[in-house]
Design an enzyme around this catalytic site. Sequence first.
Site, PDB file in Angstrom:
ATOM      1  CG  ASP A  84     -49.894  69.123 -36.192  1.00  0.00           C
ATOM      2  OD1 ASP A  84     -49.631  70.252 -36.634  1.00  0.00           O
ATOM      3  OD2 ASP A  84     -49.432  68.075 -36.662  1.00  0.00           O
ATOM      4  CG  ASP A 271     -47.563  72.656 -39.068  1.00  0.00           C
ATOM      5  OD1 ASP A 271     -48.361  72.287 -38.173  1.00  0.00           O
ATOM      6  OD2 ASP A 271     -46.572  71.989 -39.409  1.00  0.00           O
TER       7      ASP A 271
END
Length: 391
Positions: A84, A271
């Site tokens: 992530d 992201d």
Amino acid sequence: MLPALASSLTLLTVCASVHSQEVSHSPHRVQLTARKASHDSPLRRRALSAANIPLNDFYKGTDLQWYGNISVGTPGQTISVVFDTGSSTLEFPSTACGDSCRNQHKFDTAKSSTFVDTGYTTTLTFATGVGVDPVQGDNYQLQLRSGHDTVTVGGLVAKKTDLYVITDQTETFAIDPFDGIQGMSATAQGFFAGLINQGLPSVFGLYLTPNAIGNAELTIGGIDTTKFTGSVSYASLPSDSGDTWQLSSPQISVNGKTTSTLKRTRTIIFDSGTSNVLFPTSTAEAIYALISPDIQPFDDEPGTYGIACSKIQSLPAVIDLTFTSSSGKVFNLTIPSSELSVGPFASDSSTCQTLINAYDGYDLVGGSVLKHYYSIWDIGNQRMGFASNRH
């Protein structure tokens, strides 16, 4: 996933099981040097080689999130994680987590000879959840306890890596086909910092792909040139980016058109732990106004928008995000019309949710952009690179 507060993270994940496909190109890993060292320096003598990690895709009518395996402890226990770029820490369930972690693998700290419990406990509240819908209230929450242990990623070993084990979680996490989250922020932390200290270049490449293509991968310590075509467009992070992967954008256009709301400089966050696009309400509605007046807020799920499923497939909805490369050349990252629909709403199967959620305070893009490009995340040079995916 993004840190919303000092003690919280934003999580928007989407994932699907990927069917592995063979490609005609053999892997060719290219290490990008993010710092220089003399030929006789300890760094050069002990340099590590790049490694490829296969990624699976969590798919529920749309691509939600890509995830892969790491190993934690001695002997190693396999944990699946989302890599992530919107967060910085490593967290995964432990055997201390009860029924709420029933669908995830649980790490047994007692079976690792190298695990150290450092005793700090905290709560993480997520502002968005696993899927494409905004989250309301505190229904995405983790209870964590700190520790450190050996972490192995793609055969690369980082000892005494800081981590958190999950001791409890809200029921909303039960859907996850992966176990935890490995942060890959713009400042190296955790296992990546440990590998960089051993000489691994502070660069990684992401090849995220639609479910129909498969074969997604993460390359740690370099890039895989077999996964993209053409040249790479690099752009520098703003000087105040800190942990956040973000770039300045002077304009957004839709089907070749723009407006005063869309033609202003904004900083867009990248992201990999997010599936949808999040823009402030005014931006989201300006984009939708250029696609169709029939796209309207969906009251059952505040922050979402929808349109009759019978209409959405025929709508032109090409969204171009404009950036300027380090050499001064303008380039676009394009979200094709095929991304507009993320499927029917659970409460109204005749209405399809559209890609962009209204989220005041963020300009953020995730997998719906990244899966159309090979992305390079260069911590040492504080820049991002994009090239056309090879499918």
